[in-house]
Scaffold this motif. Structure first.
Motif, PDB file in Angstrom:
ATOM      1  N   ASP A   5      56.999 -24.254 -27.879  1.00 36.02           N
ATOM      2  CA  ASP A   5      57.089 -25.075 -29.083  1.00 36.02           C
ATOM      3  C   ASP A   5      57.411 -26.517 -28.714  1.00 36.02           C
ATOM      4  N   SER A   7      56.672 -29.100 -30.355  1.00 34.78           N
ATOM      5  CA  SER A   7      56.930 -29.968 -31.505  1.00 34.78           C
ATOM      6  C   SER A   7      58.393 -30.387 -31.538  1.00 34.78           C
ATOM      7  N   THR A  44      49.736 -29.773 -28.577  1.00 36.53           N
ATOM      8  CA  THR A  44      50.672 -30.560 -29.385  1.00 36.53           C
ATOM      9  C   THR A  44      50.459 -32.061 -29.177  1.00 36.53           C
ATOM     10  N   TYR A  45      50.136 -32.433 -27.936  1.00 32.58           N
ATOM     11  CA  TYR A  45      49.936 -33.851 -27.615  1.00 32.58           C
ATOM     12  C   TYR A  45      48.569 -34.049 -26.947  1.00 32.58           C
TER      13      TYR A  45
END
Length: 207
Positions: A5, A7, A44-45
């Motif tokens: 995760d 984030s 995520t990125y």
């Protein structure tokens, strides 16, 4: 340990601390745990991952790259100057203004159509495995980087332990997709039978 995760900033901090004295998420070689963490971070990125890999491929050129010449604000201002005012600023619409507008639109479309499209490129990470721990690694990497192909630019490399004192070469490159065949490139590298046991594409991402 699982890192999935991203984030949460805490996950990044924990992973950075965890890898301070380790090369892999689990054990002494790459596993699916590394793949899962890599994919989770990339999803995520995605833009940061693309930028990081792209800049990493230019590591050999760091000292020769030019200094920054403009700030983002200045660049934005220059872009504004380049924009075509298709509609003018007059409130009164007449035939001459309409003709001028049509002419500007035609010139703009012609200029846009004539602008060459950038070649499609990819960032590739290639693993090159030597025969054993007695293989001359400096000769191996020199032979790899001596391979020249139109559309191929070699980047940074590193040595990764794979067990029994053996280290594999992991090297980055930027290729033009239409010009460079990875299969052909791998065959050329593997022709160095004195040093190279095998090659494998570890990662590939479109620019």
């Amino acid at each position: 340990m699982s890192f999935s995760d991203f984030s949460k900033v805490e996950t990044l901090q924990k992973l950075n601390t965890f890898l301070a004295d380790k090369s892999y998420i689990e054990g002494t070689s790459a596993t699916q745990a590394d793949v899962s963490a890599f994919k989770a971070f990339q999803s995520t990125y995605p833009e940061f991952s693309r930028w990081f890999n792209h800049i990493a491929s230019k590591a050999d050129q760091f000292e020769s790259l030019p200094a920054a010449t403009s700030t983002p604000a200045a660049a934005e201002e220059e872009d504004d100057d380049d924009e075509v005012d298709l509609f003018g600023s007059d409130d009164d619409v007449d035939e001459e203004a309409e003709q001028l507008k049509a002419k500007r639109i035609a010139e703009y479309n012609e200029k846009k159509a004539a602008k060459p499209k950038a070649a499609a490129k990819s960032i590739v990470t290639l693993d090159v495995k030597p025969w054993d721990d007695e293989t001359d690694l400096e000769e191996l990497v020199a032979n790899v980087k001596n391979i020249e192909m139109d559309g191929l630019n070699w980047g940074a490399h590193q040595w990764i332990p794979i067990g029994f004192g053996i280290k594999k070469l992991q090297i980055n490159m930027v290729i033009e997709d239409a010009k460079v065949s990875l299969d052909e490139l791998q065959q050329l590298i593997e022709e160095d039978e004195d040093h190279v046991q095998s090659t494998d594409v570890a990662a590939m991402q479109k620019l």
